[in-house]
Design an enzyme around this catalytic site. Structure first.
Site, mmCIF file in Angstrom:
data_model
loop_
_atom_site.group_PDB
_atom_site.id
_atom_site.type_symbol
_atom_site.label_atom_id
_atom_site.label_comp_id
_atom_site.label_asym_id
_atom_site.label_seq_id
_atom_site.Cartn_x
_atom_site.Cartn_y
_atom_site.Cartn_z
ATOM 1 N N ASP A 8 0.871 -1.177 0.000
ATOM 2 C CA ASP A 8 0.000 0.000 0.000
ATOM 3 C C ASP A 8 0.911 1.231 0.000
ATOM 4 O O ASP A 8 2.113 1.115 0.244
ATOM 5 C CB ASP A 8 -0.901 -0.004 1.253
ATOM 6 C CG ASP A 8 -1.783 1.241 1.340
ATOM 7 O OD1 ASP A 8 -2.454 1.573 0.342
ATOM 8 O OD2 ASP A 8 -1.809 1.904 2.399
ATOM 9 N N GLY B 277 -2.726 9.410 -3.406
ATOM 10 C CA GLY B 277 -3.959 10.027 -3.920
ATOM 11 C C GLY B 277 -3.755 11.268 -4.772
ATOM 12 O O GLY B 277 -4.520 11.515 -5.696
ATOM 13 N N CYS C 92 -4.312 -1.409 -2.102
ATOM 14 C CA CYS C 92 -4.466 0.032 -2.267
ATOM 15 C C CYS C 92 -5.360 0.256 -3.483
ATOM 16 O O CYS C 92 -5.031 -0.207 -4.588
ATOM 17 C CB CYS C 92 -3.084 0.638 -2.490
ATOM 18 S SG CYS C 92 -3.096 2.400 -2.869
ATOM 19 N N CYS D 60 -10.932 3.310 -0.056
ATOM 20 C CA CYS D 60 -9.498 3.507 0.204
ATOM 21 C C CYS D 60 -9.190 2.650 1.418
ATOM 22 O O CYS D 60 -9.955 2.657 2.396
ATOM 23 C CB CYS D 60 -9.217 4.980 0.506
ATOM 24 S SG CYS D 60 -7.556 5.280 1.166
#
Ligand code: DGL
Length: 296
Positions: free
Chosen positions: A35, A68, A98, A211
């Protein structure tokens, strides 16, 4: 790609069975999970529960988090560098824990490693469409996930098939709050209030956690929901289905580890202490954690 290779060690919480080791036996090989940071621990939790004998390598790319706000090409480069790092351990499968990296890079990962089972995580639009009574579903995720072609295709397909209205809500700053360990703070509550309240006002009765960082603030989300409405609101998290998909893939390929104790080893491009703290706080685990460089 640079980094010293380290022998896998047994998780100090798991005291029985033989120590983890590198081996040529395909079923004995470890599973890589990564992640942008600690969010993937919300998926690792289910993987451990479903696959208690497996050796898990958890890679937190905290030195490059959050993903992000990064470009798609940066996320692809990071994902390939991490996969290359984990390949040193001859992993038998990779879990992209992720949503943002799955949307940006799963295709590139499968192209680079065609023989490797790669499991991704996507916002649970399908289960949410099955749950909603009002026909309106809020989707909390990163800007990058919500603007990705992969997400928008899925959204269109499910909307067309079910007539469900999806309200995408980018949650800028929320993954950072989780990275900082601010799971109950006033600033995290204020941020969530700003993101969640408008979705409820629009009639959403189902919220998708798109998320992997967000399951860790689920209690705060539930509090906000409880204050805002008396109607039941379902919250959809995809950690468990991802773990089940991994079990299916390993089973079909004869890659399940039949004996030995499960282990966890952590790697991070950020602070070792931060990742060790997150393991302890969020999962009650105390695995060995190593700081590494995985350069793109
Ligand atoms: N945990 C990641 C996800 O599932 C992203 C958080 C971030 O790095 O922005 O999308």
């Amino acid at each position: 790609m640079t980094s010293g290779m380290v022998a896998l060690q047994q998780d100090s919480n798991q005291t029985s069975g033989e120590p983890a080791h590198k081996t040529d036996d395909a079923a004995d090989a470890p599973i890589g999970v990564f992640d942008s940071g600690i969010g993937g621990l919300s998926v690792l939790k289910y993987i451990r529960a479903c696959l208690p004998r497996e050796q898990l390598l958890y890679f937190a790319d905290s030195g490059y988090a959050p993903y992000g706000g990064r470009s798609e090409s940066e996320i692809v480069a990071r994902s390939l560098a991490i996969a290359e790092f984990l390949m040193q351990y001859r992993m038998k499968a990779l879990v992209v824990a992720c949503n943002t990296a799955t949307a940006a890079a799963i295709k590139a990962l499968r192209e680079r490693y065609p023989a490797l089972p790669v499991v991704g995580v996507e916002p649970g639009l399908k289960p949410a469409a099955a749950l909603t009574q009002t026909g309106t579903v809020g989707v909390l995720a990163t800007e990058r996930t919500l603007t990705s072609a992969k997400f928008n295709l899925l959204r269109q397909q499910i909307s067309a098939a079910t007539n469900v209205r999806f309200l995408p809500q980018p949650c800028k700053g929320l993954a950072d709050q989780v990275e900082k360990g601010e799971l109950h703070s006033a600033s995290t509550a204020a941020l969530l209030q700003r993101y969640v309240a408008p979705l409820l006002e629009e009639g959403a009765d189902t919220l998708v956690l798109g998320c992997t960082h967000y399951p860790f603030v689920r209690p705060l989300i539930e509090e906000i929901v409880g204050r805002a409405t008396s109607r039941p609101v379902a919250i959809v998290d995809t950690g468990e289905p991802v773990a089940r998909q991994l079990v299916r893939l390993l089973t079909t390929r004869g890659l399940l580890r039949a004996e030995g104790a499960g282990t966890v080893t952590g790697f991070t491009t950020g602070s070792e202490t931060a990742l060790a703290g997150a393991f302890s706080r969020l999962l009650g685990l105390h695995p060995p954690v190593l700081q590494v460089t995985a350069s793109a």
